[in-house]
Design a protein around this motif. Sequence first.
Motif, PDB file in Angstrom:
ATOM      1  N   ASN A  80      -3.677   4.988   5.377  1.00 24.52           N
ATOM      2  CA  ASN A  80      -4.745   6.051   6.472  1.00 24.52           C
ATOM      3  C   ASN A  80      -5.294   4.642   7.242  1.00 24.52           C
ATOM      4  O   ASN A  80      -5.803   5.026   8.562  1.00 24.52           O
ATOM      5  CB  ASN A  80      -4.896   6.995   5.676  1.00 24.52           C
ATOM      6  N   ALA A  81      -6.579   4.016   5.758  1.00 19.40           N
ATOM      7  CA  ALA A  81      -6.645   2.994   7.015  1.00 19.40           C
ATOM      8  C   ALA A  81      -6.338   1.903   7.201  1.00 19.40           C
ATOM      9  O   ALA A  81      -6.790   1.764   8.515  1.00 19.40           O
ATOM     10  CB  ALA A  81      -7.689   2.261   5.560  1.00 19.40           C
ATOM     11  N   ILE A 122       0.448  -1.102   0.029  1.00 19.48           N
ATOM     12  CA  ILE A 122       0.274   0.112  -0.112  1.00 19.48           C
ATOM     13  C   ILE A 122       1.042   1.664   0.177  1.00 19.48           C
ATOM     14  O   ILE A 122       0.487   2.434   0.549  1.00 19.48           O
ATOM     15  CB  ILE A 122      -0.998   0.301   1.119  1.00 19.48           C
ATOM     16  N   ASN A 128      -0.716   4.439  -1.781  1.00 17.10           N
ATOM     17  CA  ASN A 128      -1.851   4.587  -1.616  1.00 17.10           C
ATOM     18  C   ASN A 128      -2.194   5.293  -0.938  1.00 17.10           C
ATOM     19  O   ASN A 128      -1.705   4.852   0.498  1.00 17.10           O
ATOM     20  CB  ASN A 128      -2.956   3.319  -1.818  1.00 17.10           C
ATOM     21  N   ILE A 129      -2.006   5.879  -0.479  1.00 18.83           N
ATOM     22  CA  ILE A 129      -2.084   7.301   0.746  1.00 18.83           C
ATOM     23  C   ILE A 129      -3.800   7.213   1.249  1.00 18.83           C
ATOM     24  O   ILE A 129      -3.601   6.726   2.991  1.00 18.83           O
ATOM     25  CB  ILE A 129      -2.332   8.578   0.353  1.00 18.83           C
ATOM     26  N   ASP A 130      -5.058   5.978   0.109  1.00 17.07           N
ATOM     27  CA  ASP A 130      -5.914   6.245   1.430  1.00 17.07           C
ATOM     28  C   ASP A 130      -5.608   4.897   2.225  1.00 17.07           C
ATOM     29  O   ASP A 130      -6.590   4.307   3.393  1.00 17.07           O
ATOM     30  CB  ASP A 130      -7.509   6.614   0.325  1.00 17.07           C
ATOM     31  N   GLN A 131      -5.185   4.056   1.561  1.00 16.17           N
ATOM     32  CA  GLN A 131      -5.047   2.917   1.623  1.00 16.17           C
ATOM     33  C   GLN A 131      -4.283   3.127   3.196  1.00 16.17           C
ATOM     34  O   GLN A 131      -3.957   2.071   4.452  1.00 16.17           O
ATOM     35  CB  GLN A 131      -4.546   1.491   0.661  1.00 16.17           C
TER      36      GLN A 131
END
Length: 575
Positions: A475-476, A467, A470-473
């Motif tokens: 953070n998740a 990940i 991918n900044i969204d992944q």
Amino acid sequence: MTLDRALDFYNNYARYVGFDTRKKGSKKEKDVITWIYVVCSREGTKQRKNEQHEVKRKRSSIKCFCNAKVSWKFFMGVGYVILQSFVEEHNHEMVEERHKRFMKLNRNLDLVHQKFILDCANANIGPTLSFSLLKEVLGGLDYVGCTVLEVRNYRRDLRAYVEGADAQMLLNEMRRKKELCGAFTYEFEVNSKDRLTRLFWCDPTAKKNYHLYGDIISFDMTYSTNRYCMIFAPFTGKDNHGRPVTFAAGLLSKENADSFSWLFKQFVKCMGVAPKLIVTDQDLGMKVAIAEVLLSTRHRWCMWHIMNKVADKLPKNMLGSEELKKELNACVWSELIEPDAFEESWHAIMERYGLANNDWFSSMFASRKFWVPAFFRDFPMSSLIKTTSLSESQNSFFKSHIFCVLKYKFVKLIPENLHGWRWLKSQFVKPIHGGFCDDEEILSVVDEKKIAFKNLYALFFEIAQSIEGNIDQINAFTAIIEEGKKQLFGSVVLSSTEKRALIENFYGSQVPNIIEVHPPNVVSTKGSGSRRKSKKESAMKLAMKPGRKCGNCHVIGHHDSRNCKKVNEKTKQRQ
């Protein structure tokens, strides 16, 4: 809100604005902090010590009477925090964005840094390289969060943790191993002040290796890499694949005959039988100890150590003689020269360069029978077999003239006493009589906790690498980890307790409450305090070591091939 969260909030504000903070004061009630007073790091002025006290190091000061400050008070009865005072204005410029990573607030070692530094220390990686590796792992200098100075200081604290107790911790660990496996051996001695002076140890695997491959052993005393400068003395050899193996090891505070005798006695007592041949340097105390303890063992000097002294023994006017270097290397390091040819060549070199009356070179020539040359003449060894098939390995033995005779006599099956099992690459089936117990593998029992931790590490890095872009992944995944942290630890803030636990895990034990054996004094070995050698002497010593061949003049030795004579001659011819 708690005082810890309030302090974190202000520190984050300081990082963003560009100034450092310093805790000025605090109060406690029943072990609970109820008041914190924090100021700018440039508050006040440098305190001047009494002139009677000697100043060890002068330091510049950045303090400039800055009045920026903040204080909070915690009310235990109701469980909330109030802001008592806050002064925002500073009388100095803030740190620029490009320099913020050098602020003290941004140079704290968190648990990630500490664990990484401990892992590097376990692998014998120094602070500078540890910092470089940390920089690569975290993605660059801006994301490290510390400087190499913090890494060095943490390594210093790591050593200070066991100050005065490391000898006892070492012996406690060896006692534990002895309890787990009766085949593990260790012996030690202390002086009148209960300080460790001698230590010997050998595990079951090393003991087994000795009974398989211990016909020739090397005893080298050139190691002193511990903080007390004790001499590390390993007993080593080679297995049937030509790979180095360790038979036992010791630590000594003194390089004298008594210390060597004690160590050799422990070695023979542990193994049950002395070696056939031992290779050492020319230490006189060691020679005395070998003659006293290893009565049936042949003693030979290591030729590498002998040639390492050539630069110190040569007259100064001959240190730069390339011809002498070339002839000595060709004579000494040849694997094909016979003893008679060697003596003739050595004598000719001594006469040609006027070294025949040199005491050291004369003694080396006279005692050449004690050398161990580039190959072992005391124990003829067949070439290493590159096959595990007995029939194919037998065919390879015919390189020796002995087996050519057998072939000429039409002997098709080689007698078993000529197989040379010691140097076959197939499994060595020599019978072993060393008093081994069946529990020798206990020391290498699989640790289920370490396997689970390794799997956790692998899973984390697998997800993190997948990940990375991918900044969204990211953070998740961070949110998932933080939620898991709360479930495991609640709202407990990681403190110095975790740091202590990391260090204890690094050493494998806690600092004992009772210390019976104290660390040794820092000793001065025979090699310490020697004069600084000139560049010519250092170059000469390096050239005497076996090294690569020059691609231009094909001379063995270390020198600049661009400036060798052959290149210079070609250049002159072209001109």
